[in-house]
Design an enzyme around this catalytic site. Structure first.
Site, PDB file in Angstrom:
ATOM      1  N   LYS A 170       0.661  -1.738   0.375  1.00 44.23           N
ATOM      2  CA  LYS A 170       0.005  -0.280   0.287  1.00 44.23           C
ATOM      3  C   LYS A 170       0.964   1.326  -0.069  1.00 44.23           C
ATOM      4  O   LYS A 170       0.550   2.281  -0.519  1.00 44.23           O
ATOM      5  CB  LYS A 170      -0.723   0.014   1.272  1.00 44.23           C
ATOM      6  CG  LYS A 170      -1.498   0.877   1.388  1.00 44.23           C
ATOM      7  CD  LYS A 170      -3.074   1.514   0.591  1.00 44.23           C
ATOM      8  CE  LYS A 170      -3.079   2.931   0.459  1.00 44.23           C
ATOM      9  NZ  LYS A 170      -4.387   3.478  -0.485  1.00 44.23           N
ATOM     10  N   LYS A 239       0.922  12.032   5.629  1.00 43.27           N
ATOM     11  CA  LYS A 239       1.009  11.111   6.273  1.00 43.27           C
ATOM     12  C   LYS A 239       2.057   9.226   5.640  1.00 43.27           C
ATOM     13  O   LYS A 239       2.598   9.075   5.536  1.00 43.27           O
ATOM     14  CB  LYS A 239       0.115  10.392   6.814  1.00 43.27           C
ATOM     15  CG  LYS A 239       0.008   9.218   8.095  1.00 43.27           C
ATOM     16  CD  LYS A 239      -0.587   8.015   7.874  1.00 43.27           C
ATOM     17  CE  LYS A 239      -2.076   8.225   6.794  1.00 43.27           C
ATOM     18  NZ  LYS A 239      -2.792   7.399   6.907  1.00 43.27           N
TER      19      LYS A 239
END
Ligand code: NAD
Length: 298
Positions: A170, A239
């Site tokens: 991911k 992030k």
């Protein structure tokens, strides 16, 4: 299955909705009870804490913003681990640090609790349509048992290997998505400044070797419309890029370009755009180039 679901935001709510539609019995929790309104109307039970979302459930999911939220919800006071038994399966759908989820896995294993990491890709539209890519790490036998449940939220559910490997996939994907976003904006502002109208430029690139999903799916819904309502918040994109550059440092991988992408996201955060959609990062290049990339009618 009986399912606990914690974190009912832009992604968690539509994923939980699809699980309920598929016939699973849900118990839900979020810091904001109003985030659960539609699910409670569909018959879901409310839990007052993460711990209370666990007992009696076959699996508990989280979809939370950042690694420290996952740590708090799983390991903290009134957390999932307090309510778990050796039969509990816990799955993290958040985009989390591989190192953090591997640590959570180790701590949970001491109590016999199984952990899978299962981050998702496809955005809020994919979450609503149930067409997400789901990247799963952890024990293969538990993955096989959980796969039919994950099929309710995704159309491409992939086993990626041991715990943490879903997060690695991911993070690599999102680094590319965010990096392409920065580079696409440079290319598009260049092309427009040099005389080509944006619709023509975008059409040509979309059908040529520079084409990509950011250009054909994300920009038309957000940047090109001047729509910066998240979507996928800039704070979460920042992030994810940082998770990638941190992982690079951890594994000794040189990542010069990725660190430039990281700094572009830091600048967007300093501008106060954290809550806006991640396409807001493009506004920095628009400003520098003196070109706005808007196609309101796409
Ligand atoms: P969001 O901010 O919209 O939702 C997060 C939810 O978690 C909120 O409802 C919040 O109230 C809740 N929450 C936060 N801390 C909590 C706690 N301690 N206890 C209970 N609830 C808590 O975020 P999102 O966009 O839904 O993203 C969730 C995760 O999925 C993130 O890790 C993100 O990176 C990832 N993700 C997002 C997208 C996207 O397009 N938005 C796509 C793929 C993956």
């Amino acid at each position: 299955m009986k399912v606990g679901f914690i974190g009912l935001g832009n992604m968690g709510n539509p994923m939980a909705t699809n699980l309920a539609r598929a016939g699973h019995e849900l118990t839900v929790h979020d810091l904001r009870r109003e985030a659960a309104t539609n699910l409670l109307e569909m018959g879901a039970n409310w839990a007052d804490s993460p711990r209370d979302a666990v007992p009696g459930n076959d699996v508990v999911f989280t979809s939370l913003p950042v690694p420290r939220d996952v740590d708090a919800v799983v390991l903290g006071e009134n957390g999932i681990l307090e309510g778990a038994t050796p039969n509990t399966v816990y799955m993290d759908l958040s985009t989390n640090s591989p190192t953090s989820i591997r640590r959570v896995h180790e701590i949970c294993a001491e109590k016999g609790v199984s952990v899978l990491d299962a981050p998702v890709s496809g955005g809020v539209y994919g979450a609503a349509a149930g067409t997400l890519a789901v990247m799963v790490g952890g024990d293969k036998a538990i993955f096989d048992r959980m796969k039919p449940t994950l099929d309710a939220i995704g159309s491409h559910v992939v086993y990626c290997g041991p715990i943490g490997n879903g997060m690695v996939c991911k993070i690599c994907n999102n680094l590319l998505s965010m990096g392409i976003g920065v580079l696409m904006t440079e290319a598009l502002t260049l092309g427009v400044k040099a005389g080509v109208d944006l619709a023509t430029l975008a059409d040509v690139i979309a059908n040529s070797s520079g084409g990509n999903r950011r250009l054909v799916e994300k920009f038309p819904r957000f940047l090109f419309k001047g729509n910066f309502d998240p979507g996928f918040a800039t704070a979460l994109a920042a992030k994810d890029v940082r998770l990638a550059t941190d992982l690079g440092r951890e594994y000794g991988i040189p990542m010069e370009l990725s660190n430039l992408v990281d700094q572009r996201h830091v600048e967007a955060m300093f501008r106060g755009w954290g809550p806006e959609d991640s396409d807001a990062v493009s506004k920095i290049q628009e400003e520098k180039a003196g070109v706005q990339l808007r196609l309101p009618n796409v």
